[in-house]
Design a protein around this motif. Structure first.
Motif, PDB file in Angstrom:
ATOM      1  N   GLU B  29      59.329 -75.425  14.948  1.00  0.00           N
ATOM      2  CA  GLU B  29      58.982 -76.126  13.714  1.00  0.00           C
ATOM      3  C   GLU B  29      59.295 -75.225  12.522  1.00  0.00           C
ATOM      4  OE1 GLU B  29      55.106 -78.167  14.035  1.00  0.00           O
ATOM      5  OE2 GLU B  29      54.821 -77.369  12.010  1.00  0.00           O
ATOM      6  N   GLU B  39      56.113 -80.960  -9.621  1.00  0.00           N
ATOM      7  CA  GLU B  39      56.280 -81.649  -8.350  1.00  0.00           C
ATOM      8  C   GLU B  39      56.162 -80.689  -7.167  1.00  0.00           C
ATOM      9  OE1 GLU B  39      59.279 -85.173  -6.986  1.00  0.00           O
ATOM     10  OE2 GLU B  39      60.170 -83.478  -8.009  1.00  0.00           O
ATOM     11  N   HIS B  46      61.396 -80.407  13.304  1.00  0.00           N
ATOM     12  CA  HIS B  46      60.685 -80.109  14.551  1.00  0.00           C
ATOM     13  C   HIS B  46      61.662 -79.787  15.666  1.00  0.00           C
ATOM     14  CE1 HIS B  46      56.780 -81.562  13.088  1.00  0.00           C
ATOM     15  NE2 HIS B  46      57.490 -82.444  12.415  1.00  0.00           N
ATOM     16  N   LEU B  64      69.349 -77.469  12.452  1.00  0.00           N
ATOM     17  CA  LEU B  64      70.269 -78.382  11.781  1.00  0.00           C
ATOM     18  C   LEU B  64      69.633 -78.809  10.459  1.00  0.00           C
ATOM     19  CD1 LEU B  64      71.203 -80.324  14.977  1.00  0.00           C
ATOM     20  CD2 LEU B  64      72.836 -79.090  13.550  1.00  0.00           C
ATOM     21  N   LYS B  66      70.227 -81.241   8.558  1.00  0.00           N
ATOM     22  CA  LYS B  66      69.923 -82.674   8.477  1.00  0.00           C
ATOM     23  C   LYS B  66      68.684 -83.073   9.271  1.00  0.00           C
ATOM     24  CE  LYS B  66      74.669 -84.175   7.665  1.00  0.00           C
ATOM     25  NZ  LYS B  66      74.571 -84.728   6.295  1.00  0.00           N
ATOM     26  N   SER B  67      68.147 -82.127  10.077  1.00  0.00           N
ATOM     27  CA  SER B  67      66.953 -82.487  10.841  1.00  0.00           C
ATOM     28  C   SER B  67      65.664 -82.297  10.028  1.00  0.00           C
ATOM     29  CB  SER B  67      66.883 -81.699  12.150  1.00  0.00           C
ATOM     30  OG  SER B  67      66.588 -80.340  11.916  1.00  0.00           O
ATOM     31  N   GLU B  69      62.950 -83.430   7.588  1.00  0.00           N
ATOM     32  CA  GLU B  69      62.490 -84.743   7.149  1.00  0.00           C
ATOM     33  C   GLU B  69      61.563 -84.614   5.952  1.00  0.00           C
ATOM     34  OE1 GLU B  69      61.670 -87.666  10.278  1.00  0.00           O
ATOM     35  OE2 GLU B  69      62.061 -86.049  11.693  1.00  0.00           O
ATOM     36  N   PHE B  70      61.803 -85.481   4.978  1.00  0.00           N
ATOM     37  CA  PHE B  70      61.037 -85.515   3.737  1.00  0.00           C
ATOM     38  C   PHE B  70      60.222 -86.792   3.687  1.00  0.00           C
ATOM     39  CE2 PHE B  70      63.184 -82.284   0.976  1.00  0.00           C
ATOM     40  CZ  PHE B  70      64.183 -81.901   1.863  1.00  0.00           C
ATOM     41  N   GLU B  71      59.272 -86.796   2.789  1.00  0.00           N
ATOM     42  CA  GLU B  71      58.476 -88.003   2.606  1.00  0.00           C
ATOM     43  C   GLU B  71      59.271 -89.048   1.823  1.00  0.00           C
ATOM     44  OE1 GLU B  71      54.426 -89.202   0.307  1.00  0.00           O
ATOM     45  OE2 GLU B  71      54.914 -87.084   0.526  1.00  0.00           O
ATOM     46  N   LYS B  72      60.009 -88.565   0.810  1.00  0.00           N
ATOM     47  CA  LYS B  72      60.740 -89.493  -0.051  1.00  0.00           C
ATOM     48  C   LYS B  72      62.230 -89.481   0.272  1.00  0.00           C
ATOM     49  CE  LYS B  72      57.443 -88.953  -3.793  1.00  0.00           C
ATOM     50  NZ  LYS B  72      57.190 -88.318  -5.082  1.00  0.00           N
ATOM     51  N   ALA B  73      62.799 -90.685   0.390  1.00  0.00           N
ATOM     52  CA  ALA B  73      64.198 -90.836   0.788  1.00  0.00           C
ATOM     53  C   ALA B  73      65.154 -90.153  -0.184  1.00  0.00           C
ATOM     54  CB  ALA B  73      64.537 -92.324   0.900  1.00  0.00           C
ATOM     55  N   LEU B  74      64.847 -90.273  -1.476  1.00  0.00           N
ATOM     56  CA  LEU B  74      65.733 -89.734  -2.501  1.00  0.00           C
ATOM     57  C   LEU B  74      65.790 -88.201  -2.446  1.00  0.00           C
ATOM     58  CD1 LEU B  74      67.434 -91.125  -4.674  1.00  0.00           C
ATOM     59  CD2 LEU B  74      65.656 -90.568  -6.317  1.00  0.00           C
ATOM     60  N   GLN B  76      65.346 -86.379   0.241  1.00  0.00           N
ATOM     61  CA  GLN B  76      66.121 -86.020   1.422  1.00  0.00           C
ATOM     62  C   GLN B  76      67.625 -86.140   1.136  1.00  0.00           C
ATOM     63  OE1 GLN B  76      64.313 -87.419   4.965  1.00  0.00           O
ATOM     64  NE2 GLN B  76      66.152 -87.211   6.195  1.00  0.00           N
TER      65      GLN B  76
END
Lengths: 131, 185
Positions: B29, B39, B46, B64, B66-67, B69-74, B76
């Motif tokens: 992790e 902000e 993980h 990686l 790209k692995s 993960e964020f809460e907000k799509a924008l 990420q």
């Protein structure tokens, strides 16, 4: 004149609301996304083993449905990770599941949908859901 | 004679395998936190891979980009496309060693502090990292964790001026995993 101002104000408001919505938009669930490729676990690994950069171009960020047999299901407090068999004992297709609750067990044949993030020793998929 | 040779061969193989004590994890992790008055941003992966060689103290991590993960799509999207250019630089890699590795005993329960030193490469740029890690050994389970800070600018990551106030210049990185013994097949 009043009408024009009103229209402008409304447009501004719509823009502002859309902006705030877009800014705070949560990450979309994979279950509602369109699948780009359906592929078997062993084929997917082979693509990365043969040529990683070609496979990256084709599969990175794409929504894949991967079929295979569960090698291992690993649960921690927050996450469930599913390892799909690829025929190569050292490499798996690893799925981080979107929802940690999973009843998948070793030996089960399954199709999992997720987003491809690339290749280390394994191909790593995130946001996995059972199809 | 043959029997002696056979015994010797087995003894040699046993010794070699005892010497090659490697521990690994594929579900490491890695989380990072950027905190500014405007902000707070956090993301977590993980699925980092790591190998630790007990006999030499060498340790490696790979993740990686790209692995994460964020809460907000924008967030990420910006992280991958604008800042990390993760299609061009898909991995983050740390290669290092533990200075006091000889004092860390995975066979005895306890908490061990490790001095870690190595090179971290992300976004195509490598920098030296010096930090401490903690290994907790309990009932033959090994948990490792570490925390350190990295400066975004050291890795050639450019933050546009519009959002400069939203993103911290120093990002806090937290790492945690459970190591398993790598069984030789």
């Amino acid at each position: 004149m009043k009408k024009v101002l009103f229209t402008l104000a409304s447009l501004g408001l719509v823009g502002l609301v859309t902006g705030i919505y877009m800014f705070n938009k949560p990450v979309e669930s994979v279950s509602t996304m369109k699948t780009n490729f359906s592929i078997h676990a062993s084929e997917l690994l082979m693509a990365f083993e043969e040529n990683e950069s070609t496979a990256n171009t084709k599969y990175l960020d794409k929504v894949l449905e991967v079929k295979g047999i569960v090698d291992k299901a690993e649960k921690t407090d927050e996450k469930t990770t599913i390892y799909l068999n690829t025929g190569n004992p050292l490499s798996n297709i690893i799925f981080q599941l979107e929802n940690s609750e999973s009843t998948l067990e070793k030996g089960e044949e399954v199709t999992l949908k997720g987003i491809c993030t690339g290749y280390l020793m394994d191909v790593v998929m995130i946001k996995g859901v059972k199809v | 004679m043959k029997r002696i040779l056979g015994t010797l061969a087995i003894a040699t193989i046993t010794m070699v395998s005892l010497h090659a004590q490697k521990y690994f994890s594929k579900t490491g992790e890695i989380a990072f936190y950027s905190s500014t008055p405007i902000e707070d941003i956090e993301a977590v992966s993980h699925s980092a891979s790591t190998v630790y060689d007990l006999e030499t103290g060498k340790i490696q991590w790979a993740v990686l980009i790209k692995s994460f993960e964020f809460e907000k799509a924008l967030m990420q999207e910006h992280f991958n496309e604008n800042y990390m250019e993760s299609s061009k630089y898909p991995k983050g890699v740390f290669k290092g060693s533990i200075k006091n590795y000889e004092s860390i005993d995975f066979a005895t329960d306890g908490e061990y502090t490790a001095e870690v030193n190595g090179m971290l490469e992300i976004h195509g740029k490598a920098n030296e990292i010096k930090t401490t890690a903690i290994f907790i050994v309990k009932n033959s389970k090994v948990t490792a964790m570490s925390e350190f800070k990295i400066a975004v600018a050291d890795y050639g990551i450019e933050i546009p001026s519009v959002v400069r106030e939203n993103i911290a210049k120093e990002v806090e990185v937290k790492i945690k995993t459970n190591y398993e013994l790598l069984e030789k097949s």
